[in-house]
Motif scaffolding. Sequence first.
Motif, PDB file in Angstrom:
ATOM      1  N   GLN A  69       0.843  -1.190   0.000  1.00  0.00           N
ATOM      2  CA  GLN A  69       0.000   0.000   0.000  1.00  0.00           C
ATOM      3  C   GLN A  69       0.875   1.235   0.000  1.00  0.00           C
ATOM      4  N   ASP A  70       0.691   2.070  -0.996  1.00  0.00           N
ATOM      5  CA  ASP A  70       1.476   3.297  -1.144  1.00  0.00           C
ATOM      6  C   ASP A  70       0.538   4.482  -1.314  1.00  0.00           C
ATOM      7  N   PRO A  71       0.925   5.628  -0.780  1.00  0.00           N
ATOM      8  CA  PRO A  71       0.071   6.826  -0.898  1.00  0.00           C
ATOM      9  C   PRO A  71      -0.253   7.121  -2.360  1.00  0.00           C
ATOM     10  N   GLY A  72      -1.512   7.342  -2.625  1.00  0.00           N
ATOM     11  CA  GLY A  72      -1.942   7.692  -3.973  1.00  0.00           C
ATOM     12  C   GLY A  72      -2.124   6.520  -4.911  1.00  0.00           C
ATOM     13  N   LEU A  73      -1.636   5.343  -4.517  1.00  0.00           N
ATOM     14  CA  LEU A  73      -1.732   4.161  -5.385  1.00  0.00           C
ATOM     15  C   LEU A  73      -2.674   3.112  -4.833  1.00  0.00           C
ATOM     16  N   GLY A  74      -3.036   3.247  -3.574  1.00  0.00           N
ATOM     17  CA  GLY A  74      -3.947   2.280  -2.979  1.00  0.00           C
ATOM     18  C   GLY A  74      -3.288   0.932  -2.747  1.00  0.00           C
ATOM     19  N   GLN A  81     -13.123  -1.526 -12.205  1.00  0.00           N
ATOM     20  CA  GLN A  81     -12.638  -0.260 -11.653  1.00  0.00           C
ATOM     21  C   GLN A  81     -13.448   0.132 -10.431  1.00  0.00           C
ATOM     22  N   VAL A  82     -12.772   0.738  -9.472  1.00  0.00           N
ATOM     23  CA  VAL A  82     -13.420   1.252  -8.273  1.00  0.00           C
ATOM     24  C   VAL A  82     -12.917   2.670  -8.045  1.00  0.00           C
ATOM     25  N   THR A  83     -13.842   3.610  -7.949  1.00  0.00           N
ATOM     26  CA  THR A  83     -13.477   5.008  -7.729  1.00  0.00           C
ATOM     27  C   THR A  83     -14.187   5.509  -6.480  1.00  0.00           C
ATOM     28  N   THR A 125     -10.708  -5.837  -6.398  1.00  0.00           N
ATOM     29  CA  THR A 125     -10.214  -4.516  -6.819  1.00  0.00           C
ATOM     30  C   THR A 125     -10.558  -3.500  -5.747  1.00  0.00           C
ATOM     31  N   PHE A 126      -9.555  -2.763  -5.281  1.00  0.00           N
ATOM     32  CA  PHE A 126      -9.740  -1.775  -4.225  1.00  0.00           C
ATOM     33  C   PHE A 126      -9.767  -0.367  -4.798  1.00  0.00           C
ATOM     34  N   GLY A 127     -10.565   0.500  -4.171  1.00  0.00           N
ATOM     35  CA  GLY A 127     -10.459   1.919  -4.434  1.00  0.00           C
ATOM     36  C   GLY A 127      -9.307   2.497  -3.630  1.00  0.00           C
ATOM     37  N   LYS A 128      -9.026   3.780  -3.856  1.00  0.00           N
ATOM     38  CA  LYS A 128      -7.899   4.402  -3.173  1.00  0.00           C
ATOM     39  C   LYS A 128      -8.277   4.983  -1.820  1.00  0.00           C
TER      40      LYS A 128
END
Lengths: 114, 112
Positions: free
Chosen positions: A37-42, B3-5, B101-104
């Motif tokens: 997990q990285d900032p901005g990349l999820g 996609q997940v937003t 798939t994960f969102g941010k």
Amino acid sequence: DVKVTQSSRYLVKRTGEKVFLECVQDMDHENMFWYRQDPGLGLRLIYFSYDVKMKEKGDIPEGYSVSREKKERFSLILESASTNQTSMYLCASLNGFSSGNTIYFGEGSWLTVV
Amino acid sequence: EDQVTQSPEALRLQEGESSSLNCSYTVSGLRGLFWYRQDPGKGPEFLFTLYSAGEEKEKERLKATLTKKESFLHITAPKPEDSATYLCAVQPLGGGADGLTFGKGTHLIIQP
């Protein structure tokens, strides 16, 4: 209660070192995962395993390998650590993919490569 | 491609000020949609799984709803301890472990 345990919470390693991240689950789950997990990349999937000695590449497997010799234990290996592998690593487990199942995460391992 | 937003990326609320977080998804048939809470420096903590449009689930001040295109996490009268990043993830029908798939995430801050 569901438990996914990552043995190391914080590590600092030097470039080129071999790094082992260990994960143990106590739920007899078949499927285990390693994410970073990285900032901005999820969250990005590195590798997963659906059974003992079985493994599949995720989205970003380059520079990593895994080992699953026992059902409860899934290890992530960085063969030669590099600074771009500085990240938070999350282990997770899941008992199958039918409705009603949930993916559970460990507390995370913060790796800094210097 | 699935996609997940999630929106907004960040949200700052006053204590007691209710609001909603959005998770829009594109998937070839949905097996399940997951909501997680993540505190700084910790792993995601499971909150809810939703399986079909119209389904709702509640836990304390949180309520998750699902339509065919999006999910909402409603937060009613939030408290400072609700501050966290909230993650949404989808699993498609027929998908295996690599199908998650994960969102941010939405970073939520509740000010006293």
